[in-house]
Enzyme design. Structure first.
Site, PDB file in Angstrom:
ATOM      1  CG  ASP A 364      -1.652  -1.231   1.520  1.00 12.95           C
ATOM      2  OD1 ASP A 364      -1.118  -2.311   1.216  1.00 12.95           O
ATOM      3  OD2 ASP A 364      -2.765  -1.154   2.060  1.00 12.95           O
ATOM      4  CD  GLU A 501      -4.198 -10.095  -0.343  1.00 10.26           C
ATOM      5  OE1 GLU A 501      -3.100  -9.555  -0.123  1.00 10.26           O
ATOM      6  OE2 GLU A 501      -5.226  -9.855   0.336  1.00 10.26           O
ATOM      7  CD  GLN A 615      -6.648  -5.880  -3.862  1.00 12.80           C
ATOM      8  OE1 GLN A 615      -6.728  -4.677  -3.664  1.00 12.80           O
ATOM      9  NE2 GLN A 615      -5.843  -6.657  -3.160  1.00 12.80           N
TER      10      GLN A 615
END
Length: 787
Positions: A364, A501, A615
């Site tokens: 991130d 993931e 995602q």
């Protein structure tokens, strides 16, 4: 023990009142009312965090009602003790205050709140609280507090407390101190870990002092504070210091008069053995506190506000015509401002707002958070990258532990850079399961290098590249050279986890492989370039890391032949080997918040056997390397993967917003942007009590600057492709670019631009494919028509 008597007039409005008064409404976040559920209390605590990047304090109510999770967090202070891995330590608080009358405590949990509001003043970095209590005996008391951690002097904090008995007179006890009895959340409900041991506690007439140390690493944390009643000359009061175990409390009892306001002030100083020598911590902390008391709060607050004004002058973004978007974006920028580290420390996935994700740094930081600092505060961006350089020895250990050469940046990183990913966790399916990200989600190795390259491209900081960056790039390239395998004609990367993931133990994840291709090419190219331009530097680095003459050529060879799969008919990139053979579903339903609902028969135990993804994965690859893919490829992949994305990560919406703009799905882009910008303000994932989602915060800024403004800063030119939502009348901001300040003011068909520079230059600016030469220190208006 001190006793005084004689009346005191009510405090008059002072210059301090003017400094602390609320900013205009557009700068305020108001939370009204009180709900007693622990979750609701803790969500508010996360949202109302104040800080300065060195120390951040959750916005807990001063009386600490049952269910609270108040805490102060210091950048870089980690400890393990009984926890599975080392985690960010909750440090002693100095902001607690309790008020008693006739044996009853004025607290939200036992009193009725006639009115209650917390107000975060984002422009000034101040948290205000206004509450009117009615206790069970019918006594009404008004409480007003203001607190902050100073931005200009990060070791210092301030709190003002005002109490007014509305319908009674009598003795009121007001207590505040330093609370060393703090613990971190455990893994299981109600489990707690204690990371701190009491080292020293001292009390004096005008100060209190608490010193603790972490149990594993022995880092010392010292806090000194002064707690006093303002304008107390002649006021009947009784002062008594008390120690309750690891908690020091200064109790002031006043003989209060109905309708009068009594003002208290607390000045605090926080230091650690990372800042000063352990043997001199008491002396240094108390000396700082005395200096603080001598100067007084007003001078410090003036300097604090000046520092905030300076930061907002650089970082603010104006959106005219959309007040919701403006407030949400300002809140996200505020979070970035209070979390920028002053030294070589990273930023955790939850900032310093809680110990969520154990305070660890992930990918991130470089992909979603770093760009804000690169474009606004390059020294802070450099600090973030210096953390990665200083943890290179840990990265080397990670690689060796896995049987590889070079340096492998940890999926979760803390003090040393050695991997601290927990072994197990309760995931979305609410069951305990093993975690494989620490051994398989290796794309973070190249994510760090991507952030480094972006920093150099925008800032031109060649000194950092030569002194630190090259070593990082070469050692991580060496890791990938040992991590790849060649079962046939192509090189491959097996057993990885990509950004999605939901799918573990996969081979040749598209995002990972493409990023590694770029990384290895960059390493080979830089080696060749530095050999020509700075041969002495290259010689020193090669000797330091024992770089073989054959290695750069090997990097280029692997990059050319690393597997990357695309369907030749549809243009869709296969997310990983075998992805297209999985059972196919698309998202067709959404809940009341607009979040995807999994198709019937799919749950988080079997979702890995479907094509549904957590995602953006392929899409973020295209976002990071926009010029590597055609418009047709972007559109095809956006349409394919967008309807298969569950958005079960705070990182997902901003990627889809920016990719939506890239492929002209602009209505969707605005919707995704607002989800990102309001991610915590609306608690979209129902877990804001565990801290602020740092990636969504950084992604909000990127969506506006890189997405709606369409700004890209290259080493030699500015590129603009703006598109504004219909309701936005104007978008204005400034960024830094290689020692220059770029001012942009964007309307629907026109861009005003000025590049301020110490030297006269002519620079190219490309807007929707049209290139114009701009002279520095002159204003231009450029027409554009979005395609």
């Amino acid at each position: 023990m001190v006793t005084r008597s004689s009346p005191i007039p009510p405090p008059a409005r002072s210059g301090l009142d003017a400094l602390l008064e609320l900013s205009d409404e557009e700068w305020l976040l108001r939370l009204k009312g009180f709900r007693k559920s622990p979750k609701a209390i803790q969500v508010n605590e996360s949202l109302m965090t104040v800080g300065n990047g060195y120390l951040n304090i959750r916005g807990s109510l001063e009386e600490l009602p049952p269910g609270h999770c108040g805490g102060m967090y210091l950048a870089g202070i980690f400890d393990k003790s009984e926890s599975d891995v080392e985690e960010l330590v909750k440090c002693p608080m100095w902001t607690d205050v309790s008020i008693w009358h006739e044996g009853q405590k004025f607290c939200m949990s036992v009193c009725r709140a006639i009115s209650h509001e917390q107000v975060l003043d984002m422009k000034k970095g101040l948290l205000h609280r206004r509450t009117v209590f009615r206790n069970p005996a019918g006594k009404v008391l008004a409480l007003e507090t203001t607190r902050t951690a100073f931005m200009h002097e990060p070791h210092r904090g301030y709190m003002r407390v005002r109490i007014t008995p509305r319908n009674f007179s009598g003795k009121i006890r007001v207590l505040s101190g330093l609370n060393g009895e703090v613990t971190n959340r455990g893994y299981f409900p109600r489990e707690q870990y204690k990371h701190l041991q009491l080292a020293k506690i001292e009390r004096g007439r005008n100060f209190m002092y608490l010193e603790v140390r972490t149990r594993e690493r022995g880092i010392r944390i010292a806090e000194g504070a002064s707690w006093k009643l303002m304008a107390a000359s002649g006021l009947p009061l009784h002062w008594e210091p008390r120690i309750y175990g690891e908690k020091f409390t200064s109790e002031i009892t006043i003989d209060a008069t109905r309708g009068r306001t009594y003002e208290f002030e607390k000045l605090a100083v926080v230091t650690t053995s990372r800042d000063t020598q352990p043997e001199s911590m008491f002396k240094d902390t108390i000396c700082q506190l005395k200096d603080f008391v001598r100067k007084g709060a007003m001078l410090e607050i003036e300097q604090h506000l000046a520092a905030w004004n300076c930061m907002w002058e650089q970082a603010d973004i104006h959106i005219d015509g959309d007040s919701q978007a403006q407030q949400a974006l300002r809140y996200n920028i505020y979070q970035l401002l209070i979390n920028g580290p002053a030294g070589p420390t990273s930023i955790g996935a939850k900032f310093l707002s809680s110990e969520g994700y154990l305070g660890h740094a992930f990918w991130d930081t470089e992909i979603f958070i770093l760009p804000f600092y690169v474009y606004n505060f390059p020294p802070i961006a450099r600090n973030l990258l210096m953390y990665r350089y200083e943890t290179l020895p840990g990265a080397v250990k990670n690689a060796a532990k896995m049987g590889y050469r070079g340096a492998k940046y940890a999926w979760e990183s803390a003090t040393t850079g050695e991997d601290v990913t927990p072994r197990f966790a309760s995931k979305l399916e609410k069951t305990i399961r093993l975690i494989y990200t620490g051994t398989e989600e290796d794309h973070i190795v190249s994510d760090v290098i991507y952030g480094l390259e972006r920093y150099f491209r925008v800032t031109g900081d060649e000194a950092f590249l030569l002194q630190y960056g090259l070593e990082m790039i070469f050692l991580t390239a060496r890791f990938w050279a040992s991590r790849t395998v060649k079962p046939g004609e192509e090189y491959e990367i097996h057993t990885v986890i990509g950004p999605d993931e939901f799918h573990e133990h996969v081979d040749n994840n598209a995002y990972t492989n493409f990023l590694v291709k770029w990384h290895l090419r960059l390493a080979g190219m830089l080696h060749k370039h530095v050999a020509r331009t700075n041969p002495d530097v290259l010689l020193a680095i090669s000797a330091r890391i024992n770089l073989g003459e054959h290695e750069p050529a090997e990097w280029i060879r692997i990059a050319r032949k690393l597997k990357f799969t695309q369907d030749p008919v549809t243009g869709i990139f296969e997310q990983f080997d075998g992805y297209f053979t999985l059972k196919d579903y698309v998202i067709t339903r959404h809940d009341r918040d607009g979040s995807p609902v999994l198709p019937q028969g799919v749950n988080y135990r079997n979702i890995g056997r479907t094509r549904l993804i957590k995602q953006a994965d392929v899409l973020i690859m295209m976002l990071l390397f926009p010029h590597a893919f055609s418009a047709e490829e972007k559109l095809a992949n956006y349409h394919y993967y967008e309807q298969r994305t569950a958005h079960k990560s705070s990182l997902s919406h901003c990627t889809h917003a920016m990719m939506g703009l890239a492929v002209k799905e602009r209505v969707n882009a605005y919707r995704y942007f607002m989800k990102t910008a309001q991610f915590d303000l609306k608690n979209l994932h129902r877990n804001t009590e565990l801290g602020i989602h740092a990636a969504a915060v950084g992604g909000s800024w990127q969506t506006v600057v890189h997405g709606f403004a369409g700004l890209t800063l290259k080493s030699d030119r500015i590129v603009l492709n703006p598109w504004l939502p219909k309701k936005w009348e104007r978008l204005a901001f400034r960024v830094k670019w290689r020692e220059r300040d770029v001012h942009l003011d964007i309307a629907h068909r026109e861009v005003s631009i000025r590049i301020d520079s110490a030297t006269a230059q002519t620079l190219p600016c490309t807007i929707y494919g049209r290139t114009i030469k701009l002279r520095t220190n002159e204003a231009y208006r450029l027409d554009y028509c979005p395609t």
